[in-house]
Design a protein around this motif. Structure first.
Motif, PDB file in Angstrom:
ATOM      1  N   ALA A 290       8.199 -76.663 -67.007  1.00  0.00           N
ATOM      2  CA  ALA A 290       9.624 -76.864 -66.751  1.00  0.00           C
ATOM      3  C   ALA A 290       9.751 -78.083 -65.832  1.00  0.00           C
ATOM      4  N   PHE A 291      10.173 -79.195 -66.389  1.00  0.00           N
ATOM      5  CA  PHE A 291      10.274 -80.433 -65.628  1.00  0.00           C
ATOM      6  C   PHE A 291      11.584 -80.480 -64.833  1.00  0.00           C
ATOM      7  N   PRO A 292      11.654 -81.309 -63.799  1.00  0.00           N
ATOM      8  CA  PRO A 292      12.909 -81.470 -63.060  1.00  0.00           C
ATOM      9  C   PRO A 292      14.030 -81.921 -63.991  1.00  0.00           C
ATOM     10  N   ALA A 293      15.248 -81.562 -63.672  1.00  0.00           N
ATOM     11  CA  ALA A 293      16.390 -81.936 -64.500  1.00  0.00           C
ATOM     12  C   ALA A 293      16.524 -83.452 -64.578  1.00  0.00           C
ATOM     13  N   LEU A 294      17.105 -83.932 -65.664  1.00  0.00           N
ATOM     14  CA  LEU A 294      17.242 -85.372 -65.853  1.00  0.00           C
ATOM     15  C   LEU A 294      18.085 -86.026 -64.767  1.00  0.00           C
ATOM     16  N   THR A 295      19.004 -85.274 -64.189  1.00  0.00           N
ATOM     17  CA  THR A 295      19.788 -85.851 -63.096  1.00  0.00           C
ATOM     18  C   THR A 295      18.886 -86.181 -61.907  1.00  0.00           C
ATOM     19  N   CYS A 296      17.831 -85.390 -61.720  1.00  0.00           N
ATOM     20  CA  CYS A 296      16.858 -85.678 -60.662  1.00  0.00           C
ATOM     21  C   CYS A 296      16.001 -86.882 -61.033  1.00  0.00           C
ATOM     22  N   LEU A 297      15.616 -86.971 -62.297  1.00  0.00           N
ATOM     23  CA  LEU A 297      14.838 -88.115 -62.748  1.00  0.00           C
ATOM     24  C   LEU A 297      15.623 -89.408 -62.560  1.00  0.00           C
ATOM     25  N   ALA A 298      16.895 -89.391 -62.918  1.00  0.00           N
ATOM     26  CA  ALA A 298      17.731 -90.581 -62.765  1.00  0.00           C
ATOM     27  C   ALA A 298      17.845 -90.983 -61.298  1.00  0.00           C
ATOM     28  N   ALA A 299      17.884 -89.986 -60.417  1.00  0.00           N
ATOM     29  CA  ALA A 299      18.024 -90.267 -58.985  1.00  0.00           C
ATOM     30  C   ALA A 299      16.808 -90.976 -58.411  1.00  0.00           C
ATOM     31  N   SER A 300      15.693 -90.957 -59.134  1.00  0.00           N
ATOM     32  CA  SER A 300      14.493 -91.656 -58.670  1.00  0.00           C
ATOM     33  C   SER A 300      14.602 -93.168 -58.867  1.00  0.00           C
ATOM     34  N   TRP A 301      15.437 -93.611 -59.802  1.00  0.00           N
ATOM     35  CA  TRP A 301      15.594 -95.020 -60.142  1.00  0.00           C
ATOM     36  C   TRP A 301      14.242 -95.627 -60.520  1.00  0.00           C
ATOM     37  N   ASN A 302      13.364 -94.826 -61.092  1.00  0.00           N
ATOM     38  CA  ASN A 302      11.985 -95.240 -61.332  1.00  0.00           C
ATOM     39  C   ASN A 302      11.689 -95.190 -62.829  1.00  0.00           C
ATOM     40  N   LYS A 303      11.629 -96.355 -63.470  1.00  0.00           N
ATOM     41  CA  LYS A 303      11.391 -96.406 -64.911  1.00  0.00           C
ATOM     42  C   LYS A 303       9.981 -95.938 -65.271  1.00  0.00           C
ATOM     43  N   ASP A 304       9.025 -96.208 -64.408  1.00  0.00           N
ATOM     44  CA  ASP A 304       7.658 -95.742 -64.655  1.00  0.00           C
ATOM     45  C   ASP A 304       7.591 -94.225 -64.640  1.00  0.00           C
ATOM     46  N   MET A 305       8.360 -93.617 -63.745  1.00  0.00           N
ATOM     47  CA  MET A 305       8.418 -92.161 -63.694  1.00  0.00           C
ATOM     48  C   MET A 305       9.050 -91.600 -64.960  1.00  0.00           C
ATOM     49  N   SER A 306      10.073 -92.283 -65.449  1.00  0.00           N
ATOM     50  CA  SER A 306      10.724 -91.845 -66.681  1.00  0.00           C
ATOM     51  C   SER A 306       9.759 -91.922 -67.854  1.00  0.00           C
ATOM     52  N   LEU A 307       8.938 -92.971 -67.900  1.00  0.00           N
ATOM     53  CA  LEU A 307       7.941 -93.105 -68.954  1.00  0.00           C
ATOM     54  C   LEU A 307       6.918 -91.974 -68.881  1.00  0.00           C
ATOM     55  N   LEU A 308       6.446 -91.679 -67.700  1.00  0.00           N
ATOM     56  CA  LEU A 308       5.472 -90.598 -67.519  1.00  0.00           C
ATOM     57  C   LEU A 308       6.093 -89.246 -67.865  1.00  0.00           C
ATOM     58  N   TYR A 309       7.323 -89.066 -67.473  1.00  0.00           N
ATOM     59  CA  TYR A 309       8.068 -87.834 -67.781  1.00  0.00           C
ATOM     60  C   TYR A 309       8.115 -87.625 -69.298  1.00  0.00           C
ATOM     61  N   GLY A 310       8.554 -88.667 -70.030  1.00  0.00           N
ATOM     62  CA  GLY A 310       8.640 -88.556 -71.485  1.00  0.00           C
ATOM     63  C   GLY A 310       7.283 -88.359 -72.126  1.00  0.00           C
ATOM     64  N   LYS A 311       6.288 -89.077 -71.642  1.00  0.00           N
ATOM     65  CA  LYS A 311       4.945 -88.962 -72.197  1.00  0.00           C
ATOM     66  C   LYS A 311       4.412 -87.544 -72.018  1.00  0.00           C
ATOM     67  N   SER A 312       4.655 -86.951 -70.859  1.00  0.00           N
ATOM     68  CA  SER A 312       4.144 -85.606 -70.572  1.00  0.00           C
ATOM     69  C   SER A 312       4.806 -84.563 -71.460  1.00  0.00           C
TER      70      SER A 312
END
Length: 236
Positions: free
Chosen positions: A105-127
């Motif tokens: 169960a990954f953090p909600a996308l609103t939390c991902l957006a709050a990171s402002w981190n594109k690399d994190m978004s890539l890792l999130y999607g890859k995982s």
């Protein structure tokens, strides 16, 4: 004239990677060195009307039929965007209560957006894509890119927030991450479906400027990233 929708569905069904044992090895649709449009046209010519119709609608809650005689596999989907959904019954929304369908169960996308981190978004999607692939899913129903407009929207947590630029920026690496595993990403939900109140009957009236500057940019960005999947190869 062949329907563009049928062509797109053929693409999603994995003609870019299908391997049909015992089939005509000279068939263009089986040759991954040929242009994808040629492969689609060749496959369509070999399909019956009934087979074409069958792949355009569901055969269960989360799957569509394939064409076994041509080696075209079934298409299996699962809800996202924060994890791979637990298995449902074939023709009901109720949980199948499997014991081997757990996922992260990954953090909600609103939390991902709050990171402002594109690399994190890539890792999130890859995982998530890795888990979807492990669960034999071909399409992940996510990410969600609707724009926050009402604090009463029960789906707000599934989206990247209220800023169209940030959402557009973060959604692309997410999709690339998912699809690097050979799993298609399905951007959701419908454009302008930004509230839960009267969700089945609401009539959205919006002017062109708001539509194109606020509500559609993330869908447009997601579309350009999504269709790059044909370059990643296998859907098997």
């Amino acid at each position: 004239m062949i329907s563009k929708n049928i062509k797109k569905f053929i693409l999603l069904f994995g003609l870019i990677s299908v391997c049909a044992y015992g089939q005509d090895k000279e068939a263009v649709y089986l040759d991954d060195t040929k242009p994808i449009n040629d492969r689609v046209e060749d496959a369509l010519k070999r399909m019956t009307t009934e087979e074409k119709v069958a792949i355009l609608h569901a055969q269960s809650k989360f799957s569509s039929a394939g064409v076994p005689r041509l080696g075209i596999p079934e298409l299996w989907m699962s809800d996202g965007p924060h994890g791979v959904r637990a298995e449902s019954l074939w023709d009901e929304w109720s949980q199948a209560r499997w014991t081997n369908d757990s996922c992260t169960a990954f953090p909600a996308l609103t939390c991902l957006a709050a990171s402002w981190n594109k690399d994190m978004s890539l890792l999130y999607g890859k995982s998530i894509g890795e888990e979807a692939r492990y669960r034999n899913k071909n399409v992940l129903l996510g990410p969600g890119v609707n724009i926050y407009r009402s604090p009463l929207n029960g789906r707000n947590f599934e989206y990247f927030g209220e800023d169209p630029f940030l959402t557009s920026t973060m959604v692309v690496p997410y999709i690339k991450g998912v699809q690097s595993n050979g799993v298609a990403a399905c951007v959701k939900h419908f454009a302008l479906n930004n509230q839960e109140t009267d969700r089945f009957t609401v009539n959205v009236n919006v002017d062109d400027r708001a539509l194109y500057e606020i509500y559609l940019p993330a869908f447009k960005a997601g579309r350009s990233a999504r269709w790059r999947m044909v370059h990643y190869g296998s859907l098997q």
